[in-house]
Design an enzyme around this catalytic site. Structure first.
Site, mmCIF file in Angstrom:
data_model
loop_
_atom_site.group_PDB
_atom_site.id
_atom_site.type_symbol
_atom_site.label_atom_id
_atom_site.label_comp_id
_atom_site.label_asym_id
_atom_site.label_seq_id
_atom_site.Cartn_x
_atom_site.Cartn_y
_atom_site.Cartn_z
ATOM 1 C CE LYS A 37 -3.922 -2.546 2.024
ATOM 2 N NZ LYS A 37 -4.457 -2.935 3.247
ATOM 3 C CD GLN A 75 -3.250 -4.584 6.636
ATOM 4 O OE1 GLN A 75 -3.174 -3.829 6.023
ATOM 5 N NE2 GLN A 75 -4.039 -5.731 6.504
ATOM 6 C CG ASP A 115 -9.460 -0.134 5.144
ATOM 7 O OD1 ASP A 115 -9.263 -0.451 3.864
ATOM 8 O OD2 ASP A 115 -8.833 -0.561 6.107
#
Ligand code: NDP
Length: 300
Positions: A55, A99, A122
């Protein structure tokens, strides 16, 4: 019958990243500071490290700033919430990605709730989950949408054009994948059914699908005789099987070789949905930056 057309997510994602990079460059031309993506990793899970590294690398490649926060596994929930509070206030940070999974002593619901919904790239903050859950058919996705589901819907639209009126079956009901995929397909005017581990006659249900999205995490679980001839099949699963030489082989949730003989379109694993996830994260970060600057929503 001819073999299915492979939906090449790797190639589509590459083109999408180029369009997102152009959007980033256009911001600079308007005098807006480059988008910043903060990634937060707690602990040293090897798979999570790979994802976070990829990422950060992609963000840099498309002209974004990337801020990498690595915290030890014993970090407390209070310490993590304190970092998120700082990132929420940091004007250089437009997107925050924590994460998952987090270590067991940290409540991920508290963490997701703490992220500023405007920086929740997200799309897991309850406010953004609620926006997707209440969206009208065809309404613009002008808020952060979970990346993997967004990638699935983009690949389907690219392959099929309009999805209106199609019977869609989504196998898997996780908040990460199955549910948001179903919401996106409803928005696209599909008739949607969600299957899960308690669904009866799942194979018969799958055979009704013009669009079959499988996200269960069970290697090659869906066989060719579960698939309606000509259906579009999106395989979200990522399963690591021993490859014999000490290495792992990645397979999806669909028995790929036999499904190729029946489906009309099919995503491979790897190289299908996976590359879209990171590309959509970049897209969400670009859009968050545009919104923070007061610019109108533009689809890329
Ligand atoms: P979860 O484990 O959170 O959810 C799995 C879902 O599958 C559950 O709803 C479960 O049902 C259902 N399920 C499990 N077994 C069966 C079965 N035998 N029959 C029917 N349904 C079943 O997984 P995720 O949604 O997070 O991920 C699913 C897969 O997608 C994984 O392989 C994951 O690695 C992959 N993935 C890939 C991404 C990508 O970028 N390509 C991103 C995210 C995930 P129930 O609710 O009843 O337990």
């Amino acid at each position: 019958m001819t073999d299915a057309r492979i939906i090449d997510g790797k190639e589509f994602a590459a083109g999408f990243r180029v369009r997102v990079a152009a959007g980033v460059a256009a911001l600079a031309a308007e005098g807006i500071a480059r988008p910043g993506l903060a990634t937060v990793l707690v602990g040293a899970d090897p798979a999570s490290e790979v994802y976070v590294r990829s990422k950060g690398k992609t963000a840099a490649e498309i002209g974004m700033a990337s801020f990498d926060h690595r915290l030890p596994a014993e970090t407390t929930e209070a310490q993590l919430l304190e970092l998120i509070g700082r990132l929420n206030k940091d004007a250089d940070v437009n997107g925050i990605l924590v994460q998952m999974p987090l270590p067991a002593h940290i409540d991920s619901a508290h963490v997701l709730m703490a992220i500023d919904p405007a920086k929740d790239v997200d799309g897991f903050h309850p406010m953004n989950v609620g926006r997707l859950g209440s969206i009208a058919a065809g309404a613009p996705l002008d808020f952060p949408v979970p990346c993997t589901p967004l990638g699935c819907s983009m690949l389907l639209t690219d392959a099929l054009g309009s999805l209106s009126g199609k019977n869609a079956v989504v196998v898997g009901r996780s908040t990460l994948v199955g549910r948001p995929v179903a919401q996106l397909l409803l928005r696209a005017d599909c008739t949607v059914t969600i299957g899960h581990s308690r669904t009866r006659d799942l194979d018969a249900l799958c055979r009704t699908a013009d669009i079959l999205v499988v996200a269960i995490g069970k290697p090659e679980f869906v066989k060719s005789d579960w698939i309606k001839p000509g259906a579009a099949v999106i395989d979200v699963g990522i399963n690591r099987l021993p490859a014999g030489d000490g290495k792992a082989k990645l397979v999806g949730d669909v028995a790929f070789a036999e499904a190729m003989k029946v489906a009309g379109h099919l995503t491979p694993v790897p190289g299908g949905v996976g590359p879209m996830t990171v590309a959509c994260l970049m897209y969400n970060t670009l859009q968050a930056t545009r919104r923070a600057a007061g610019l109108p929503f533009v689809a890329v």
